[in-house]
Design a protein around this motif. Structure first.
Motif, PDB file in Angstrom:
ATOM      1  N   GLY A 226       0.787  -1.229   0.000  1.00  0.00           N
ATOM      2  CA  GLY A 226       0.000   0.000   0.000  1.00  0.00           C
ATOM      3  C   GLY A 226       0.822   1.284   0.000  1.00  0.00           C
ATOM      4  N   PRO A 227       1.722   1.472   0.961  1.00  0.00           N
ATOM      5  CA  PRO A 227       2.483   2.730   0.982  1.00  0.00           C
ATOM      6  C   PRO A 227       3.398   2.916  -0.216  1.00  0.00           C
ATOM      7  CG  PRO A 227       3.272   1.229   2.674  1.00  0.00           C
ATOM      8  CD  PRO A 227       2.008   0.644   2.136  1.00  0.00           C
ATOM      9  N   LEU A 228       3.940   1.811  -0.767  1.00  0.00           N
ATOM     10  CA  LEU A 228       4.780   1.952  -1.951  1.00  0.00           C
ATOM     11  C   LEU A 228       3.963   2.451  -3.141  1.00  0.00           C
ATOM     12  CD1 LEU A 228       7.095  -1.187  -1.700  1.00  0.00           C
ATOM     13  CD2 LEU A 228       7.692   1.198  -1.270  1.00  0.00           C
ATOM     14  N   LEU A 229       2.754   1.927  -3.305  1.00  0.00           N
ATOM     15  CA  LEU A 229       1.883   2.407  -4.376  1.00  0.00           C
ATOM     16  C   LEU A 229       1.538   3.879  -4.170  1.00  0.00           C
ATOM     17  CD1 LEU A 229      -0.624  -0.579  -4.781  1.00  0.00           C
ATOM     18  CD2 LEU A 229       1.170   0.109  -6.376  1.00  0.00           C
ATOM     19  N   CYS A 230       1.188   4.221  -2.930  1.00  0.00           N
ATOM     20  CA  CYS A 230       0.805   5.591  -2.614  1.00  0.00           C
ATOM     21  C   CYS A 230       1.982   6.547  -2.786  1.00  0.00           C
ATOM     22  CB  CYS A 230       0.268   5.649  -1.181  1.00  0.00           C
ATOM     23  SG  CYS A 230      -0.224   7.284  -0.633  1.00  0.00           S
ATOM     24  N   GLY A 231       3.150   6.166  -2.280  1.00  0.00           N
ATOM     25  CA  GLY A 231       4.330   7.015  -2.370  1.00  0.00           C
ATOM     26  C   GLY A 231       4.785   7.226  -3.798  1.00  0.00           C
ATOM     27  N   ALA A 232       4.781   6.151  -4.597  1.00  0.00           N
ATOM     28  CA  ALA A 232       5.198   6.274  -5.997  1.00  0.00           C
ATOM     29  C   ALA A 232       4.225   7.159  -6.776  1.00  0.00           C
ATOM     30  CB  ALA A 232       5.288   4.892  -6.637  1.00  0.00           C
ATOM     31  N   ALA A 233       2.922   6.961  -6.567  1.00  0.00           N
ATOM     32  CA  ALA A 233       1.926   7.787  -7.265  1.00  0.00           C
ATOM     33  C   ALA A 233       2.077   9.255  -6.878  1.00  0.00           C
ATOM     34  CB  ALA A 233       0.513   7.288  -6.939  1.00  0.00           C
ATOM     35  N   SER A 234       2.372   9.505  -5.588  1.00  0.00           N
ATOM     36  CA  SER A 234       2.535  10.887  -5.125  1.00  0.00           C
ATOM     37  C   SER A 234       3.756  11.543  -5.743  1.00  0.00           C
ATOM     38  CB  SER A 234       2.642  10.909  -3.595  1.00  0.00           C
ATOM     39  OG  SER A 234       1.473  10.397  -2.989  1.00  0.00           O
ATOM     40  N   ASP A 235       4.855  10.801  -5.862  1.00  0.00           N
ATOM     41  CA  ASP A 235       6.075  11.358  -6.446  1.00  0.00           C
ATOM     42  C   ASP A 235       5.915  11.632  -7.943  1.00  0.00           C
ATOM     43  OD1 ASP A 235       7.525  11.515  -4.140  1.00  0.00           O
ATOM     44  OD2 ASP A 235       8.580   9.618  -4.413  1.00  0.00           O
ATOM     45  N   ILE A 236       5.165  10.755  -8.636  1.00  0.00           N
ATOM     46  CA  ILE A 236       5.060  10.881 -10.096  1.00  0.00           C
ATOM     47  C   ILE A 236       3.979  11.885 -10.491  1.00  0.00           C
ATOM     48  CG2 ILE A 236       4.540   9.631 -12.230  1.00  0.00           C
ATOM     49  CD1 ILE A 236       5.684   7.114 -10.851  1.00  0.00           C
TER      50      ILE A 236
ATOM     51  N   GLN B 154      -2.404  14.316  -5.033  1.00  0.00           N
ATOM     52  CA  GLN B 154      -3.768  14.028  -5.442  1.00  0.00           C
ATOM     53  C   GLN B 154      -3.894  12.582  -5.919  1.00  0.00           C
ATOM     54  OE1 GLN B 154      -1.946  16.572  -6.369  1.00  0.00           O
ATOM     55  NE2 GLN B 154      -3.070  18.493  -6.051  1.00  0.00           N
ATOM     56  N   ALA B 155      -2.895  12.143  -6.686  1.00  0.00           N
ATOM     57  CA  ALA B 155      -2.893  10.757  -7.161  1.00  0.00           C
ATOM     58  C   ALA B 155      -2.697   9.783  -6.010  1.00  0.00           C
ATOM     59  CB  ALA B 155      -1.802  10.565  -8.207  1.00  0.00           C
ATOM     60  N   GLY B 156      -1.880  10.176  -5.027  1.00  0.00           N
ATOM     61  CA  GLY B 156      -1.675   9.312  -3.867  1.00  0.00           C
ATOM     62  C   GLY B 156      -2.970   9.061  -3.120  1.00  0.00           C
ATOM     63  N   PHE B 157      -3.769  10.099  -2.928  1.00  0.00           N
ATOM     64  CA  PHE B 157      -5.050   9.928  -2.238  1.00  0.00           C
ATOM     65  C   PHE B 157      -6.038   9.120  -3.085  1.00  0.00           C
ATOM     66  CE2 PHE B 157      -3.584  13.570   0.352  1.00  0.00           C
ATOM     67  CZ  PHE B 157      -3.808  13.026   1.601  1.00  0.00           C
ATOM     68  N   LEU B 158      -5.977   9.271  -4.394  1.00  0.00           N
ATOM     69  CA  LEU B 158      -6.837   8.466  -5.262  1.00  0.00           C
ATOM     70  C   LEU B 158      -6.494   6.985  -5.140  1.00  0.00           C
ATOM     71  CD1 LEU B 158      -9.032   8.281  -7.415  1.00  0.00           C
ATOM     72  CD2 LEU B 158      -7.254   8.679  -9.149  1.00  0.00           C
ATOM     73  N   VAL B 159      -5.201   6.675  -5.041  1.00  0.00           N
ATOM     74  CA  VAL B 159      -4.779   5.280  -4.853  1.00  0.00           C
ATOM     75  C   VAL B 159      -5.351   4.726  -3.543  1.00  0.00           C
ATOM     76  CG1 VAL B 159      -2.771   3.818  -4.368  1.00  0.00           C
ATOM     77  CG2 VAL B 159      -2.706   5.441  -6.269  1.00  0.00           C
ATOM     78  N   ILE B 160      -5.347   5.531  -2.491  1.00  0.00           N
ATOM     79  CA  ILE B 160      -5.915   5.065  -1.216  1.00  0.00           C
ATOM     80  C   ILE B 160      -7.417   4.812  -1.368  1.00  0.00           C
ATOM     81  CG2 ILE B 160      -6.145   5.518   1.237  1.00  0.00           C
ATOM     82  CD1 ILE B 160      -3.840   7.448   1.086  1.00  0.00           C
ATOM     83  N   GLY B 161      -8.109   5.664  -2.132  1.00  0.00           N
ATOM     84  CA  GLY B 161      -9.523   5.439  -2.378  1.00  0.00           C
ATOM     85  C   GLY B 161      -9.777   4.136  -3.119  1.00  0.00           C
ATOM     86  N   LEU B 162      -8.945   3.828  -4.116  1.00  0.00           N
ATOM     87  CA  LEU B 162      -9.085   2.574  -4.849  1.00  0.00           C
ATOM     88  C   LEU B 162      -8.773   1.374  -3.966  1.00  0.00           C
ATOM     89  CD1 LEU B 162      -7.429   3.646  -8.228  1.00  0.00           C
ATOM     90  CD2 LEU B 162      -9.869   3.309  -7.761  1.00  0.00           C
TER      91      LEU B 162
END
Length: 399
Positions: A144-154, A158-166
């Motif tokens: 979970g955090p790796l997906l969230c962290g990578a999405a946030s960096d790229i 906003q994308a990081g929070f969307l990943v948490i929603g998914l």
């Protein structure tokens, strides 16, 4: 075969429910820093997610026992899936606090439900089963955090929070596969003349009077204090060193995955050592590990501390689940989880605010050190007041 499918569904609910915590650990502090708020306000924001759980976890656990754990988990997953994408849409401190309360309570109910389900599985009095459940659940803290962290960096936070929603939507999907029916066989109506919440709190107090339960709950509170620091000002400290969201997520995930692997040794350790003393030692070591990270700045030194923290924390958590599963009847597992969640969330509410105040006045290093002194003092009190009575009642090697 049916039992294997049920166990897989329960383990999956733990994977998604617990994984939300580490994802919030990465995204929310970074979002608070991006909004430019100070340490004390950051503490208030990060502590806010625990406030509703302090008040409502015991009634929530009682409802799981009386009605349906699955329906409550489904409602919580829905609230989480809707709430997390709203964080970047409402960039105000007031909105951040309200969203923290909503999503924090939802995550707490999801994790409570997973623990209640695993405690009802056949063989729940086996420390090895609790260790395997811990491994699968904490694997969510790796992915979970790796997906969230990578999405946030790229793509940005906003994308990081969307990943948490998914991720929360995936948690909702798992509720359809959980064991049914899961309500307790007892009466579904409250005691006449007493409101359901009042009856739940009264039953919780009676349960806490048992030495085995009181001891585990006290240890759980102090253990959660270490987690509260890790999920609040630990990422703030890492960000102050200039680490990216991905590297912060990697450190959070490393500790969590080692914790899950260490949980597999719980069954062996519980047979070879007094579980009560082992639990106290594990909590003390996790406190020392998290409080000493401010001595390090290099990434690999921080990585080593994260691994060490995970190794000792991974033994403590399954021991707590194992002890509660043995000490409480199967039709009261939701209540016992509710009690533990209440005191844990109380720690999650108090620690970020208290540490934030100290950091505001004296700096982040002082906040970590003062925290360690308080927790170790609390462990000494438990060892002096509760441990002898627990051992006298249950005998050596029993919770």
């Amino acid at each position: 075969m049916a039992m294997s499918k049920q166990r897989a569904a329960v383990f999956a609910s733990g994977f998604f429910g617990l994984g939300l915590v580490s994802m919030m650990t990465v995204a929310v502090p970074l979002w608070a820093i991006e909004l430019g708020i100070g340490p004390l306000t950051i503490g208030l924001v990060l502590g806010a997610r625990a406030a509703p759980s302090v008040l409502f976890s015991i009634p929530g656990g009682a409802l799981m026992d009386r009605l349906s754990t699955n329906r409550i988990m489904a409602a919580a997953a829905t609230a989480s899936a809707v709430g997390f994408p709203l964080y970047p849409v409402l960039p105000r401190v007031e909105a951040l606090i309200l969203l923290q309360m909503l999503t924090g309570f939802a995550q707490g109910l999801l994790w409570m439900g997973a623990q209640a389900h695993v405690s009802r599985l056949r063989g729940s009095a086996d420390a090895g089963l609790m260790g395997r459940f811990t491994l699968v659940s904490t694997s969510g803290n790796l992915v979970g955090p790796l997906l969230c962290g990578a999405a946030s960096d790229i793509w940005g936070l906003q994308a990081g929070f969307l990943v948490i929603g998914l991720w929360s939507a995936a948690a909702l999907a798992t509720t359809a596969a959980l064991p049914r029916p899961d309500a307790a066989p007892g009466p579904a109506t409250p005691t006449p003349g007493r409101r359901p919440a009042a009856g739940a709190y009264a039953a919780a107090l009676r349960m806490l009077a048992a030495p085995a339960v009181g001891f585990v709950i006290a240890c759980s509170f102090l253990m959660t204090c270490t987690h509260a620091l890790r999920h609040s000002f630990y990422p703030v400290y890492l960000e102050s060193l200039g680490l990216t969201g991905t590297l912060i997520a990697l450190l959070v995930a490393a500790g969590s995955v080692v914790s899950g692997l260490a949980g597999l040794t719980t069954g062996i350790a519980a047979r070879r050592f007094d579980p009560n003393l082992l639990l106290l030692a594990a909590v003390a070591l996790t406190t020392l590990c998290i409080s000493q990270v401010v001595l390090f700045e290099a990434f690999w030194s921080l990585f080593g501390m994260a691994v060490l923290w995970g190794a000792v924390a991974g033994i403590a958590f399954p021991l707590m689940l194992y002890a509660l599963a043995r000490a409480v009847d199967s039709d009261r597992q939701g209540m016992s989880v509710g009690i533990r969640t209440t005191v844990n969330r109380a720690a999650g509410l108090v620690v970020p605010v208290a540490v934030g105040a100290v950091v505001d006045l004296a700096g982040i290093e002082a906040g970590f050190y003062i925290f360690a002194v308080c927790i170790l003092g609390g462990l000494g009190t438990i060892a002096w007041r509760l441990l002898p009575g627990t051992r006298a009642r249950n005998g050596p090697g029993r919770e």
